[in-house]
Write a protein that holds these residues in place. Structure first.
Motif, PDB file in Angstrom:
ATOM      1  N   ALA A 103      32.230  41.384  32.768  1.00  0.00           N
ATOM      2  CA  ALA A 103      31.835  41.465  34.171  1.00  0.00           C
ATOM      3  C   ALA A 103      30.395  40.984  34.313  1.00  0.00           C
ATOM      4  O   ALA A 103      29.648  40.905  33.336  1.00  0.00           O
ATOM      5  CB  ALA A 103      31.977  42.894  34.676  1.00  0.00           C
ATOM      6  N   GLN A 104      30.021  40.653  35.522  1.00  0.00           N
ATOM      7  CA  GLN A 104      28.659  40.168  35.764  1.00  0.00           C
ATOM      8  C   GLN A 104      27.952  41.102  36.751  1.00  0.00           C
ATOM      9  O   GLN A 104      28.468  41.405  37.825  1.00  0.00           O
ATOM     10  CB  GLN A 104      28.677  38.755  36.337  1.00  0.00           C
ATOM     11  N   VAL A 105      26.751  41.561  36.340  1.00  0.00           N
ATOM     12  CA  VAL A 105      25.958  42.451  37.176  1.00  0.00           C
ATOM     13  C   VAL A 105      25.415  41.661  38.362  1.00  0.00           C
ATOM     14  O   VAL A 105      24.858  40.570  38.196  1.00  0.00           O
ATOM     15  CB  VAL A 105      24.814  43.089  36.385  1.00  0.00           C
ATOM     16  N   ALA A 113      28.897  45.390  39.787  1.00  0.00           N
ATOM     17  CA  ALA A 113      29.283  44.204  39.015  1.00  0.00           C
ATOM     18  C   ALA A 113      30.566  43.625  39.604  1.00  0.00           C
ATOM     19  O   ALA A 113      31.354  44.323  40.257  1.00  0.00           O
ATOM     20  CB  ALA A 113      29.475  44.556  37.548  1.00  0.00           C
ATOM     21  N   GLN A 145      34.341  44.150  43.377  1.00  0.00           N
ATOM     22  CA  GLN A 145      33.089  44.844  43.100  1.00  0.00           C
ATOM     23  C   GLN A 145      33.366  46.256  42.597  1.00  0.00           C
ATOM     24  O   GLN A 145      34.144  46.999  43.193  1.00  0.00           O
ATOM     25  CB  GLN A 145      32.220  44.911  44.366  1.00  0.00           C
ATOM     26  N   THR A 186      25.599  39.718  31.809  1.00  0.00           N
ATOM     27  CA  THR A 186      27.026  39.843  31.461  1.00  0.00           C
ATOM     28  C   THR A 186      27.229  41.125  30.658  1.00  0.00           C
ATOM     29  O   THR A 186      26.517  41.369  29.677  1.00  0.00           O
ATOM     30  CB  THR A 186      27.499  38.638  30.641  1.00  0.00           C
TER      31      THR A 186
END
Length: 445
Positions: A386-388, A401, A407, A421
């Motif tokens: 996941a991406q913050v 994230a 979300q 990441t």
């Protein structure tokens, strides 16, 4: 002048009598019709309804005689007794005629022939074997029940033989010893009254015969009479088809599995509708048949276990028990061994095999599903990257994230920053535990 008037008056009187006589000539020249009711195949609910309708139509048409043409291996006791009651109550003579050549009046057909006012056979036909068939075993209780059934049947056919003045001793032997007779011997033994090659020949032999109907003598004049043949209606043919126990069992299976298929794959509609129709028709047919309730209970138990296997796979345990219960119940379903009303073992085996194949497919799909990689739920989230996108209230250990376009709230044991990441480790409600993926911090080389 007076003599002339008298002569004219007498002439008019004679002319009136002549006209009256001439008006009755058509009635003399056209005898009442003869109705022929062909009865073929096993005697069941549809057959009795057909014969009763034929006798009723004969009464409405003012028939002088009904020819009940028989070719039957026997059938159900209740249906046979309905036909015999209608014959005994008939206001006109009924001639039982076993025809054509090669036909038979076995079992229930023998009783019906004895009940008819006139009994006839075509050359090459036979009758007899009127012993009731019992499904019971050989223990004392079942032997007593069988003896009781045979005594009842013997008394019944003796009463019919005495009523019609036919051979009482042979009638009892037909029940107790299951003996049979061909047409020529039946005539010699005074079991039947006539041998005729066909219906016209039978009518020729019956011309001028006096028959007692409820104490009143009727003289038959069937020569030259109109022959009316009553055939089964589409409703009676349909009833005969669905009251075949094998057909009823197939409809029951189609109805049950149609409903199961609709439950497994809702929204289609067709399997559910057709299944409901088949199930209702099967239940109606079974209602008209001599149902064994223990067999019906086993059949329903077997179907229920097989459905349970499909809904909650037990890897064959429920399915195997269901197959055994289904086969046992189908074998016991109809409480009679009357000809034409048994369920073929091949049909039972075929339906059980089809059910086993259905269950094998269901179990195979379940096993395959267990070996497949999880694609939904918490297990699928574990290990996903996941991406913050932002921190939560300047808390470097909590934030939001993007996970597969959604979300999620995240938390970590290490500081987080936007654009980082992370890898999902676990899920606690709406919060995901994540770990930082080894990557350089912005500004680091």
């Amino acid at each position: 002048m007076r003599r002339t008037r008298i002569t004219c008056s007498m002439l008019f009187v004679w002319l009136g009598w002549l006209a009256l006589l001439l008006s009755t000539v058509p009635a003399w020249a056209a005898p009442a019709p003869v109705v022929v009711v062909p009865l073929q195949g096993a005697i069941g609910p549809a057959t009795s309804a057909y014969v009763l309708r034929g006798l009723e139509q004969a009464r409405e048409r003012g028939a002088q005689l009904v020819v009940l043409q028989l070719d039957t291996p026997g059938g159900l006791d209740l249906a046979m007794r309905d036909i015999i009651r209608a014959i005994l109550d008939s206001p006109f003579p009924v001639a039982g005629y076993v025809a054509p050549g090669g036909a038979r009046a076995a079992s229930a057909g023998t009783y019906i022939l004895y009940a008819c006012h006139i009994a006839a056979m075509a050359p090459g036909t036979n009758l007899g074997a009127a012993t009731p068939i019992s499904l019971m075993g050989q223990d004392g209780e079942s032997t007593a029940a069988t003896r009781k059934s045979i005594n009842d049947a013997s008394a019944y056919i003796r009463g019919l033989a005495e009523l019609r003045g036919r051979n009482v001793q042979w009638a009892e032997r037909a029940v107790r010893e299951a003996v049979s007779l061909p047409a020529t011997e039946a005539l010699q033994e005074h079991v039947i009254d006539q041998i005729a090659t066909d219906v016209p020949d039978l009518l020729t032999r019956l011309d001028g015969l006096s028959v007692s109907i409820h104490g009143e003598q009727r003289v038959l004049h069937p020569l030259g009479a109109e022959l009316i043949t009553i055939t089964p209606t589409w409703h009676e043919r349909l009833l005969a088809l669905i009251t075949n126990p094998s057909v009823a069992l197939i409809l029951l299976m189609l109805g049950f599995y149609g409903l199961v298929f609709e439950l497994l794959m809702p929204g289609i509609g067709v399997p559910g509708i057709m299944g409901s129709i088949c199930l209702l028709v099967a239940l109606y047919a079974l209602h008209l048949l001599p149902l064994n309730y223990a067999g019906a209970a086993l059949l329903l138990l077997g179907l229920g276990l097989m459905v349970a296997e499909a809904m909650v796979p037990s890897f064959g345990i429920l399915g195997l028990g269901g197959l055994i219960a289904f086969a046992s119940g189908a074998f016991m379903l109809i409480d009679t061994e009357a000809p034409g009303f048994g369920i073929s073992l091949w049909l039972i085996a075929s339906l059980a095999l089809l059910s086993a194949l259905f269950l094998a497919v269901i179990v195979g799909m379940a096993l395959q599903a267990r070996r497949q990689k999880v694609v939904t739920g918490d297990e699928k989230l574990t290990g996903t990257l996941a991406q913050v996108i932002q921190l939560q209230d300047n808390d470097v250990y909590r934030g939001m994230a993007i996970v597969r376009g959604e979300q999620w709230q995240i938390r970590s044991t290490a500081p987080l920053h936007p654009g980082q990441t992370v890898q999902i480790q676990a899920r606690h409600g709406l919060v995901l535990d994540v770990a930082i993926v080894n990557e350089p911090h912005p500004g680091e080389s």
